[in-house]
Design an enzyme around this catalytic site. Structure first.
Site, short mmCIF file in Angstrom:
data_model
loop_
_atom_site.label_atom_id
_atom_site.label_comp_id
_atom_site.label_asym_id
_atom_site.label_seq_id
_atom_site.Cartn_x
_atom_site.Cartn_y
_atom_site.Cartn_z
N GLU A 22 0.82 -1.15 -0.11
CA GLU A 22 0.02 0.12 -0.05
C GLU A 22 0.99 1.20 0.08
O GLU A 22 2.14 1.09 0.60
CB GLU A 22 -0.79 -0.03 1.17
CG GLU A 22 -0.17 -0.49 2.59
CD GLU A 22 0.28 1.09 3.25
OE1 GLU A 22 -0.28 2.24 2.94
OE2 GLU A 22 0.93 0.92 4.09
N CYS A 24 5.04 5.04 10.09
CA CYS A 24 5.38 4.24 8.78
C CYS A 24 6.87 4.50 8.73
O CYS A 24 7.61 3.49 8.73
CB CYS A 24 4.88 4.53 7.44
SG CYS A 24 2.96 3.97 7.77
N LYS A 69 9.45 3.32 11.48
CA LYS A 69 9.36 1.90 11.52
C LYS A 69 10.03 1.14 10.54
O LYS A 69 10.83 0.31 10.48
CB LYS A 69 7.97 1.46 11.94
CG LYS A 69 7.62 0.28 11.91
CD LYS A 69 6.12 -0.17 12.34
CE LYS A 69 5.09 0.07 11.08
NZ LYS A 69 5.19 -1.11 10.26
C1 UGA Z 1 4.05 7.17 4.50
C2 UGA Z 1 4.32 7.13 2.72
O1 UGA Z 1 4.22 8.49 2.45
C3 UGA Z 1 2.99 6.54 2.14
O2 UGA Z 1 3.43 6.37 0.70
C4 UGA Z 1 3.00 5.07 2.84
O3 UGA Z 1 1.99 4.19 2.22
C5 UGA Z 1 2.76 5.03 4.29
O4 UGA Z 1 3.90 5.89 4.73
C6 UGA Z 1 2.87 3.79 4.72
O5 UGA Z 1 3.80 3.18 4.61
O6 UGA Z 1 1.48 3.05 5.13
P1 UGA Z 1 2.42 8.78 5.99
O7 UGA Z 1 3.06 7.89 7.10
O8 UGA Z 1 1.11 8.74 6.00
O9 UGA Z 1 2.76 7.94 4.66
O10 UGA Z 1 3.16 9.94 6.22
P2 UGA Z 1 4.07 11.01 5.03
O11 UGA Z 1 2.99 11.84 4.37
O12 UGA Z 1 5.02 9.93 4.32
O13 UGA Z 1 4.70 11.90 6.13
C7 UGA Z 1 5.77 11.42 6.98
C8 UGA Z 1 6.34 12.23 8.11
O14 UGA Z 1 7.25 13.11 7.20
C9 UGA Z 1 5.63 13.44 8.77
O15 UGA Z 1 5.82 13.38 9.91
C10 UGA Z 1 5.67 14.64 7.69
O16 UGA Z 1 5.56 15.68 8.60
C11 UGA Z 1 7.20 14.40 7.33
N1 UGA Z 1 7.48 15.20 6.13
C12 UGA Z 1 7.16 14.74 4.94
C13 UGA Z 1 8.41 16.30 6.17
O17 UGA Z 1 9.19 16.40 7.40
N2 UGA Z 1 8.90 16.86 5.22
C14 UGA Z 1 8.51 16.31 3.93
O18 UGA Z 1 8.90 16.99 2.86
C15 UGA Z 1 7.55 15.39 3.84
#
Ligand code: UGA
Length: 458
Positions: free
Chosen positions: A167, A284, A287
């Site tokens: 996913e 995600c 981990k």
């Molecule tokens: C992430 C992946 O983006 C999804 O593609 C994946 O399906 C999912 O994990 C999963 O494995 O289930 P998610 O954990 O919902 O999704 O969050 P993200 O949008 O990836 O953000 C993760 C973290 O990175 C957040 O704390 C966000 O604030 C941080 N982030 C994101 C940044 O600090 N800078 C950025 O440019 C983007």
């Protein structure tokens, strides 16, 4: 009878991945049975309530419960027997040694071994280490051999395939991501599994006006498993890279946002995931990067690059805390307002949120904190306990700034942009904003009389 009436799909595990997936499949016209062995959660979902905040999920849930395309089954083995295609969406939390705990996956495999009433396609959607799909297959074979009920004669090999369909759903936009995938990765070991999964996703391709050639990556199971882990590890790497560039910008007076924009205009780099700030959190990325490092170690591959990515990420909290110290001189006894607790906007999830470490750090230094988040207050409270001294949970973002010597922005919720900052300034003891997510426009904030410290911006 249409093809969609023939095929029944089960989704095992109704969490942040399973529930949006189940509802997405139901919306595509499939008959979906969702099952979860957490009886309370299953009951809540069956009553039409989403057990967590995810935009759009509750509306879709009610619609498909009403139409009958989605049903909730409290008895997981019964759901296994009802369906032909079974999406496994159970949790793979981090175990005590840092490696993923695959006991829920193994539990599903063992339960399947005694519920193989005809051909089954078992689709691993949970994020798992490479070669887990093979382990699932071996486990089903092992336990079905020792379980006479799996095979009426006790000697025939059970008829099933195991496939991998990782996913790529982000929390907060899970349904959007389900309906608009950049790619659909199918890791299969048989033609039958490939055809069945293509059939399941055909209505989605039709809806997107896309073709399998343009959207589907058809590969083997091991490759599909690595695609998932490598994708999340790469996203984390991009974020840590952007954060190091931000530190360099702070040291030299450059602007990290313009640097990221200038870099990202190169399509080989891309604009996304170059946002400097407090670093990545959530269930995600942290981990999965740990799991991927562990997998590399098991296979004697030196992926120390990823250890650096983790180290940089952990350092973001210290960097923010030192900005607080530098600004307040003495932190002990100070009142600090906090906007945003969720690991990112659009969710109530605080698992591995950077806010946890920031709040813990400030409490240890003797600050008193006034917290506000539009969605994640309850989740945060349950992590910290209601009685924690030094924490006040506030009803509004304005409330969180009352008497504060500093306001910290830890999650970039858009609604903070609508708060009247002039009013906030008048409520605060010291008009100081430390913006850990570069949400606010520093020039506008300074024009209102605030001192404003952000990340990698002059
Ligand atoms: C992430 C992946 O983006 C999804 O593609 C994946 O399906 C999912 O994990 C999963 O494995 O289930 P998610 O954990 O919902 O999704 O969050 P993200 O949008 O990836 O953000 C993760 C973290 O990175 C957040 O704390 C966000 O604030 C941080 N982030 C994101 C940044 O600090 N800078 C950025 O440019 C983007």
């Amino acid at each position: 009878m249409s093809k969609q009436d023939d095929l029944r799909i089960a989704v095992l595990g109704l969490g942040h991945v399973g529930l949006p997936t189940a509802l997405g499949l139901a919306d595509l016209g499939w008959q979906v049975v969702g099952a979860d062995d957490d009886l309370e959660k299953a009951k809540v979902i069956a009553s039409g309530t989403a057990p967590f905040y995810e935009p759009g999920v509750e509306d879709l849930l009610r619609r498909h419960l009403d139409s009958g395309t989605f049903v909730v089954e409290h008895d997981v083995p019964a759901a296994m027997r009802e369906a032909t295609v079974l999406f496994v969406c159970v949790g793979t939390p981090q175990g005590a040694d840092g490696a993923p705990d695959l006991s829920q996956i193994e539990g599903v495999a063992r339960a399947l071994a005694s519920n193989l009433n005809g051909y089954k396609l078992i689709v691993e959607k949970s994020t798992t280490p490479v070669q887990t799909s093979r382990q699932i297959k071996e486990s089903i074979l092992r336990y079905s051999r020792s379980d006479a009920s799996a095979s009426p004669k006790g000697d025939s090999t059970p008829d099933f395939d195991v496939a991998v369909n990782p996913e790529f759903l982000r929390e907060g936009t899970a349904l959007h991501d389900f309906f608009n995938p950049d790619r659909i990765v199918l890791g299969v070991e048989s033609e039958r599994a490939a055809q069945l999964l293509l059939q399941v996703y055909q209505p989605l391709l039709d809806r997107m006006n896309a073709t399998a050639e343009s959207t589907v990556v058809l590969t083997d199971s091991n490759t599909a498993e690595i695609i998932k882990h490598a994708s999340n590890a790469f996203l984390a790497t991009k974020i840590s890279f952007a954060n190091m560039v931000a530190d360099l910008c702070e040291a030299t007076g450059a602007n990290v946002e313009d640097v990221a924009h200038g870099m990202g205009m190169d399509p080989r780099i891309g604009q996304q995931f170059l946002k400097a700030g407090l670093g990545y959190g959530g269930y995600c990325l942290p981990k999965d990067i740990r799991a991927f490092i562990g997998i590399a170690e098991i296979h004697r591959v030196d992926f120390s690059l990823l250890r650096e990515v983790e180290r940089v990420n952990a350092g973001r909290v210290d960097r923010l805390l030192s900005k607080v110290r530098q600004s307040l001189w003495v932190v002990k006894g100070k009142e600090v307002g906090v906007w945003g607790l969720a690991f990112k906007p659009g969710t109530d999830d605080v698992r591995e949120a950077q806010s946890l470490a920031v709040v813990r750090g400030l409490l240890e230094e003797g600050a008193r904190l006034r917290l506000y988040d539009p969605q994640a207050m309850d989740e945060f409270r349950s992590h910290f306990g209601v009685e924690t001294t030094g924490l006040t949970y506030c009803a509004t973002p304005e409330d969180a700034t009352n008497g504060a010597h500093a306001l910290l922005v830890l999650t970039e919720w858009r609604e903070f942009l609508d708060v009247d900052l002039a009013q906030v300034r008048d409520r605060m003891t010291v008009p100081l904003i430390i913006d850990g997510r570069n949400l606010l426009d520093p020039a506008a904030v300074r024009a209102l009389g605030f001192e404003c410290i952000s990340v990698g911006r002059p």
